[in-house]
Write a protein that holds these residues in place. Structure first.
Motif, PDB file in Angstrom:
ATOM      1  N   VAL B  44       0.858  -1.175   0.000  1.00 39.55           N
ATOM      2  CA  VAL B  44       0.000   0.000   0.000  1.00 39.55           C
ATOM      3  C   VAL B  44       0.897   1.229   0.000  1.00 39.55           C
ATOM      4  N   ALA B  45       0.712   2.084  -1.016  1.00 41.29           N
ATOM      5  CA  ALA B  45       1.537   3.293  -1.121  1.00 41.29           C
ATOM      6  C   ALA B  45       1.038   4.330  -0.121  1.00 41.29           C
ATOM      7  N   PRO B  46       1.908   5.276   0.276  1.00 40.91           N
ATOM      8  CA  PRO B  46       1.454   6.330   1.187  1.00 40.91           C
ATOM      9  C   PRO B  46       0.254   7.072   0.593  1.00 40.91           C
ATOM     10  N   GLY B  47      -0.779   7.258   1.391  1.00 42.26           N
ATOM     11  CA  GLY B  47      -1.951   7.992   0.950  1.00 42.26           C
ATOM     12  C   GLY B  47      -2.914   7.187   0.104  1.00 42.26           C
ATOM     13  N   GLU B  48      -2.629   5.922  -0.085  1.00 40.82           N
ATOM     14  CA  GLU B  48      -3.499   5.093  -0.918  1.00 40.82           C
ATOM     15  C   GLU B  48      -4.534   4.366  -0.059  1.00 40.82           C
ATOM     16  N   ILE B  49      -5.717   4.121  -0.659  1.00 42.51           N
ATOM     17  CA  ILE B  49      -6.698   3.271   0.028  1.00 42.51           C
ATOM     18  C   ILE B  49      -6.774   1.939  -0.692  1.00 42.51           C
ATOM     19  N   VAL B  50      -6.504   0.874   0.043  1.00 42.72           N
ATOM     20  CA  VAL B  50      -6.637  -0.462  -0.520  1.00 42.72           C
ATOM     21  C   VAL B  50      -7.758  -1.179   0.206  1.00 42.72           C
ATOM     22  N   SER B  51      -8.755  -1.615  -0.557  1.00 45.63           N
ATOM     23  CA  SER B  51      -9.853  -2.386   0.031  1.00 45.63           C
ATOM     24  C   SER B  51      -9.521  -3.863  -0.062  1.00 45.63           C
ATOM     25  N   VAL B  52      -9.940  -4.613   0.943  1.00 45.52           N
ATOM     26  CA  VAL B  52      -9.768  -6.060   0.922  1.00 45.52           C
ATOM     27  C   VAL B  52     -11.144  -6.685   1.050  1.00 45.52           C
ATOM     28  N   VAL B  53     -11.550  -7.438   0.008  1.00 44.37           N
ATOM     29  CA  VAL B  53     -12.838  -8.139   0.077  1.00 44.37           C
ATOM     30  C   VAL B  53     -12.619  -9.624  -0.071  1.00 44.37           C
ATOM     31  N   GLY B  54     -13.652 -10.365   0.268  1.00 43.27           N
ATOM     32  CA  GLY B  54     -13.590 -11.811   0.133  1.00 43.27           C
ATOM     33  C   GLY B  54     -14.657 -12.420   0.997  1.00 43.27           C
ATOM     34  N   PRO B  55     -14.982 -13.673   0.730  1.00 42.14           N
ATOM     35  CA  PRO B  55     -16.013 -14.335   1.531  1.00 42.14           C
ATOM     36  C   PRO B  55     -15.550 -14.500   2.982  1.00 42.14           C
ATOM     37  N   SER B  56     -16.483 -14.782   3.873  1.00 43.79           N
ATOM     38  CA  SER B  56     -16.137 -15.014   5.274  1.00 43.79           C
ATOM     39  C   SER B  56     -15.114 -16.137   5.363  1.00 43.79           C
ATOM     40  N   GLY B  57     -14.181 -15.995   6.259  1.00 44.09           N
ATOM     41  CA  GLY B  57     -13.202 -17.053   6.467  1.00 44.09           C
ATOM     42  C   GLY B  57     -12.033 -17.018   5.508  1.00 44.09           C
ATOM     43  N   CYS B  58     -11.926 -15.941   4.704  1.00 40.15           N
ATOM     44  CA  CYS B  58     -10.805 -15.884   3.765  1.00 40.15           C
ATOM     45  C   CYS B  58      -9.586 -15.258   4.419  1.00 40.15           C
ATOM     46  N   GLY B  59      -9.716 -14.855   5.661  1.00 40.43           N
ATOM     47  CA  GLY B  59      -8.552 -14.370   6.397  1.00 40.43           C
ATOM     48  C   GLY B  59      -8.329 -12.876   6.308  1.00 40.43           C
TER      49      GLY B  59
END
Lengths: 257, 271
Positions: B44-59
């Motif tokens: 993740v670069a400074p000032g960047e927004i990274v979303s993390v999605v995935g089904p339940s239990g994907c960690g």
């Protein structure tokens, strides 16, 4: 729930008073039939008044009250303090936790002779009896409360890099306080019983001493008068305990947790 | 493009910095025999927004906890501004799904909590707390206890507390997941507006695909058990991300793409 509680309060008081009055009337009649075994309320009250005027009752109350308070205070400090420590230390919990549970089921009366032999029958030994009577409910409730501190809040503390002392101040102690207060409420009742055990079995002082000597003299008026006095004090203390329990968790008001 | 401008912005929440860089390098998270996440690599670069999605239990939550220093990776490393994470790094704020407010503290005391822990002078704590409470729109509720507030207001408090540390990285653990749909919607756009004013690095874990696309400069799709990085999608939507953006065709197309990636049969398992 709270509203209905305050609505029914005057009625609850009236019912309690009516019960008391009925009891007193029944007692008066019973006493008139057998005045030796069962003194009447009027005579019991006169006996109390006599002890007040010659100063024995106030002195005895002071004695008993002091014993009760010192023993209870020691039990609160010891129970809450050790309970908090126990909740944070796996080693202590493993090594002494079972002892706590085993010890709490031992009747203190059974230990009275041992305590007498080990510590004599001075104020210290009597305080120990009160302490032992009251400490376990306080200790056990505190441990249960502290061990169930919400995981999220512990995580919040860690994310904010809280030290050990701030963790206690901000999380563990406020969370545990209401649990400790229920323990203290039970502890008050136990300390009360413990105080009389101490006065009966170690050294006859205070109210317990007055009761013992009066029953040795077969002075049923004094015995019954003191018994009623003791019950009233006990009832007041229990009410105080419940008040305390509520007062110490303002944030819980209205919450169901 | 605007990334550079964002970084230059000198603001109250991030004086002179546009956030820190986060490097998740080949991280595997194991709990006993169970592997929750495997070989995760996200920068993740400074000032960047990274979303993390995935089904339940994907960690995904496990991964966020590793960045927060609440968990230690079994393999690989997490670095914030080049420093290996060992305990929560300075300048990392976190917003919890269930708010994580202290029920025995008022709004004010909850927001002031991180500042008190730092031992700042009383006047400074009071001033900053007031400013933060105003920023999240809770002025007038300083003395309220959490149980007296709605879920939305509780999370506003949680957000103000996370911002109190002037974070360079904000970790969002499904922050709107426990709120009703309208409240969540309102808070999303408010948070986006705040971010435009004080842009900082954000790692945003969510169940909601809409939310992931709306916030993310990139969306990381985790899949499988153990969770692996299935795909990383660049989100070239314009800033500010307001309601107009959320209604655009580009948004809908990206949303569809992430949707089909999350819903497709587990290709991540083979890799």
């Amino acid at each position: 729930m709270k509203r209905s509680g305050s609505d029914s309060r005057p009625r609850a008081v009236a019912v309690a008073l009516a019960g008391l009055l009925l009891g007193l009337i029944a007692w008066q009649f019973a006493g008139q039939r057998d005045p030796v075994l069962l003194a009447t309320p009027v005579r019991s009250f006169e006996a109390l008044a006599a002890m007040v005027s010659d100063g024995t009752l106030p002195a005895a109350l002071l004695d008993t009250g002091l014993l009760f308070l010192v023993g209870l205070a020691a039990a609160i400090v010891g129970g809450v303090g050790y309970g908090l420590v126990l909740s944070r230390s796996k080693v202590l919990r493993g090594s002494t936790g079972w002892l706590v549970f085993a010890f709490q089921s031992v009747p203190i009366v059974a230990l009275a002779p041992l305590i007498l032999a080990a510590f004599g029958f001075g104020f210290g030994a009597k305080t120990l009896v009160v302490f032992l009577s009251a400490v376990f409910p306080i200790l056990i409730n505190t441990v249960e409360g502290a061990r169930h501190a919400p995981k999220t809040l512990l995580e919040v503390a860690r994310v904010h890099r809280s030290g050990e002392w701030p963790l206690w101040r901000d999380v563990l102690i406020p969370h545990t306080l209401p649990y400790a207060m229920s323990g203290i409420r039970q502890g008050i009742a136990m300390a009360f019983v413990g105080t009389f055990i101490a006065e009966f079995f170690l050294q006859a002082t205070g109210i317990g001493g007055l009761l013992l000597s009066a029953s040795a003299r077969f002075d049923s008026a004094t015995v019954l008068g003191l018994t009623v006095l003791v019950s009233v004090i006990a009832a007041l203390l229990m009410g105080l305990g419940r008040r305390l329990e509520k007062a110490f968790a303002p944030w819980r008001e209205g919450s169901t947790e | 493009m605007s990334l550079h401008d964002r970084r230059k912005a000198t603001t109250l929440t991030s004086p002179g910095r546009g956030g820190a860089a986060v490097a998740i390098d080949d991280v595997t998270m194991r709990f006993g025999d169970r592997v929750a996440a495997s070989g995760i690599r996200v920068d993740v670069a400074p000032g960047e927004i990274v979303s993390v999605v995935g089904p339940s239990g994907c960690g995904k939550t496990t991964l966020l906890r590793a960045v927060a220093g609440l968990l230690t990776p079994s393999e690989g490393s997490v670095k914030v501004d080049g420093e290996v994470v060992d305990g929560t790094p300075e300048g990392v704020g976190m917003v919890f799904q269930h708010f994580g407010l202290f029920p025995w503290k008022t709004v004010e005391a909850n927001v002031a909590y991180p500042l008190r822990l730092r031992g700042l002078p009383k006047e400074e704590i009071a001033a900053r707390t007031r400013e933060l409470i105003g920023m999240v729109g809770l002025s007038g509720f300083e003395k309220s206890y959490p149980h007296q507030l709605s879920g939305g207001m509780q999370q506003r408090t949680g957000l103000a507390r996370a911002l109190a540390v002037r974070p360079r990285v904000l970790l969002m653990d499904e922050p709107f997941g426990a709120l009703d749909a309208q409240t969540a919607e309102v808070l999303r756009f408010e948070l986006l507006r705040m971010w435009e004013e004080h842009p900082i690095t954000m790692l945003f874990v969510t169940h909601s695909i809409d939310e992931a696309v709306l916030f993310g400069d990139r969306v990381v799709v985790l899949k499988g058990r153990p969770g692996r990085v299935h795909e990383v999608i660049d989100v070239a939507l314009p800033h500010p991300r307001d309601r107009a953006v959320a209604r655009s065709e580009e948004f809908a197309a990206l949303r569809e793409r992430v949707w089909s990636l999350v819903m497709s049969p587990d290709a991540g398992q083979a890799g």
